[in-house]
Design a protein around this motif. Structure first.
Motif, PDB file in Angstrom:
ATOM      1  N   GLU A  85       0.820  -1.213   0.000  1.00  0.00           N
ATOM      2  CA  GLU A  85       0.000   0.000   0.000  1.00  0.00           C
ATOM      3  C   GLU A  85       0.854   1.263   0.000  1.00  0.00           C
ATOM      4  O   GLU A  85       0.536   2.248  -0.668  1.00  0.00           O
ATOM      5  N   ARG A  88       2.226   1.768  -3.436  1.00  0.00           N
ATOM      6  CA  ARG A  88       1.173   2.184  -4.359  1.00  0.00           C
ATOM      7  C   ARG A  88       0.877   3.677  -4.204  1.00  0.00           C
ATOM      8  O   ARG A  88       0.778   4.407  -5.194  1.00  0.00           O
ATOM      9  N   LEU A  89       0.743   4.143  -2.971  1.00  0.00           N
ATOM     10  CA  LEU A  89       0.460   5.554  -2.737  1.00  0.00           C
ATOM     11  C   LEU A  89       1.610   6.430  -3.217  1.00  0.00           C
ATOM     12  O   LEU A  89       1.387   7.452  -3.878  1.00  0.00           O
ATOM     13  N   MET A  92       1.569   6.633  -6.970  1.00  0.00           N
ATOM     14  CA  MET A  92       0.468   7.451  -7.484  1.00  0.00           C
ATOM     15  C   MET A  92       0.774   8.941  -7.359  1.00  0.00           C
ATOM     16  O   MET A  92       0.479   9.721  -8.270  1.00  0.00           O
ATOM     17  N   SER A  96       2.059  11.511 -10.594  1.00  0.00           N
ATOM     18  CA  SER A  96       1.083  12.547 -10.945  1.00  0.00           C
ATOM     19  C   SER A  96       1.728  13.900 -11.157  1.00  0.00           C
ATOM     20  O   SER A  96       1.126  14.793 -11.758  1.00  0.00           O
ATOM     21  N   ALA A 112      -3.955  13.187  -6.328  1.00  0.00           N
ATOM     22  CA  ALA A 112      -3.369  11.845  -6.229  1.00  0.00           C
ATOM     23  C   ALA A 112      -3.681  11.211  -4.881  1.00  0.00           C
ATOM     24  O   ALA A 112      -4.064  10.039  -4.805  1.00  0.00           O
ATOM     25  N   LEU A 113      -3.529  11.976  -3.814  1.00  0.00           N
ATOM     26  CA  LEU A 113      -3.819  11.426  -2.487  1.00  0.00           C
ATOM     27  C   LEU A 113      -5.302  11.145  -2.328  1.00  0.00           C
ATOM     28  O   LEU A 113      -5.699  10.088  -1.816  1.00  0.00           O
ATOM     29  N   ASP A 115      -7.420  10.533  -4.717  1.00  0.00           N
ATOM     30  CA  ASP A 115      -7.718   9.385  -5.588  1.00  0.00           C
ATOM     31  C   ASP A 115      -7.402   8.081  -4.868  1.00  0.00           C
ATOM     32  O   ASP A 115      -8.181   7.119  -4.923  1.00  0.00           O
ATOM     33  N   TYR A 116      -6.253   8.052  -4.213  1.00  0.00           N
ATOM     34  CA  TYR A 116      -5.865   6.837  -3.498  1.00  0.00           C
ATOM     35  C   TYR A 116      -6.863   6.525  -2.386  1.00  0.00           C
ATOM     36  O   TYR A 116      -7.271   5.375  -2.206  1.00  0.00           O
ATOM     37  N   GLU A 119     -10.061   5.193  -4.096  1.00  0.00           N
ATOM     38  CA  GLU A 119      -9.952   3.918  -4.799  1.00  0.00           C
ATOM     39  C   GLU A 119      -9.424   2.789  -3.917  1.00  0.00           C
ATOM     40  O   GLU A 119      -9.744   1.615  -4.133  1.00  0.00           O
ATOM     41  N   TYR A 120      -8.611   3.131  -2.943  1.00  0.00           N
ATOM     42  CA  TYR A 120      -7.993   2.117  -2.082  1.00  0.00           C
ATOM     43  C   TYR A 120      -8.240   2.469  -0.611  1.00  0.00           C
ATOM     44  O   TYR A 120      -7.302   2.623   0.176  1.00  0.00           O
ATOM     45  N   PHE A 124      -5.695   2.783   2.737  1.00  0.00           N
ATOM     46  CA  PHE A 124      -5.432   4.017   3.472  1.00  0.00           C
ATOM     47  C   PHE A 124      -5.767   3.860   4.949  1.00  0.00           C
ATOM     48  O   PHE A 124      -5.054   4.367   5.817  1.00  0.00           O
TER      49      PHE A 124
END
Length: 225
Positions: A85, A88-89, A92, A96, A112-113, A115-116, A119-120, A124
């Motif tokens: 994770e 991934r963050l 992202m 960006s 970007a943050l 979005d994360y 989506e996830y 988070f």
């Protein structure tokens, strides 16, 4: 390695001959991915302490030794989930940052943050918890610091071009990224206002400061939602 999922009871034909049961086979990689997804969901909802190896194994339809075989226990599984994770963050956010204008770069980082988070969400929730075990990639705070380092270079160039002291860029980078990260934690639960509006207000404060806040901030980049 090949794992077996579950078997169902044998049934018989009309002539009483036993029918051969079908077994769905899962490769070691598939089983590992399955355990990671199950663990991620449980860690997000119950936390590390509230999640047991027994529950992970039960949801995967396997015995406890299978979990230990793949990850060495709950701690190993948790460490891999967190590591994935965090990477991934970070990917992202850093990917960006493509615009040339500093204000639009701030917008891209904020999006970007957010979005994360959108989506996830499970990921988070795991990251913002205090990890009970050491991580190879550090803590959420260290991850935010890594992101701030990316922003620091951008701010340093902007400060220099405007005649400001570039040595102050790290301070401002930490402040900006920290502001977005903490706001993201708050937005995680309330989800209001909409993502684009949150990004616009974050950049409004970062770009104009309290003294020059716009009453209705706008986004200048291509992202509008």
């Amino acid at each position: 390695m090949i794992d077996r999922v579950a078997t169902d009871s044998s049934s018989t034909h009309s002539n009483d001959k036993p029918r051969r049961t079908r077994r769905t086979r899962m490769t070691g990689a598939q089983r590992r991915q399955q355990l990671l997804e199950i663990g991620r969901t449980l860690f997000a909802s119950k936390g590390f302490e509230g999640t047991s190896v027994e529950e992970i194994a039960a949801k995967a339809g396997v015995s406890k030794p299978v979990v230990y075989e793949h990850f060495g226990g709950k701690e190993g599984l948790y460490a891999v989930v967190v590591d994935r994770e965090m990477r991934r963050l970070l990917d992202m956010v850093t990917s960006s940052l493509t615009a040339g204008h500093p204000r639009e770069l701030c917008e891209q980082a904020a999006f970007a943050l957010l979005d994360y988070i959108e989506e996830y969400t499970d990921g988070f929730r795991i990251l913002v918890r205090d990890s009970p075990i050491p991580q190879s990639t550090g803590s959420f705070a260290s991850l935010i610091s890594d992101i701030a380092t990316q922003v620091e270079d951008i701010l340093g160039r902007e400060f220099k071009s405007r005649g400001f002291d570039p040595k102050l860029a790290p301070l401002y980078a930490q402040a900006l990224v920290g502001m977005v990260a903490l706001t993201g934690q708050w937005w995680l639960d309330v989800r209001r206002p909409k993502k684009a509006e949150v990004a616009a207000h974050l950049v409004n404060l970062a770009w104009h400061g309290l003294d020059g806040l716009e009453q209705k901030p706008r986004l200048i980049g291509h992202r509008k939602a």
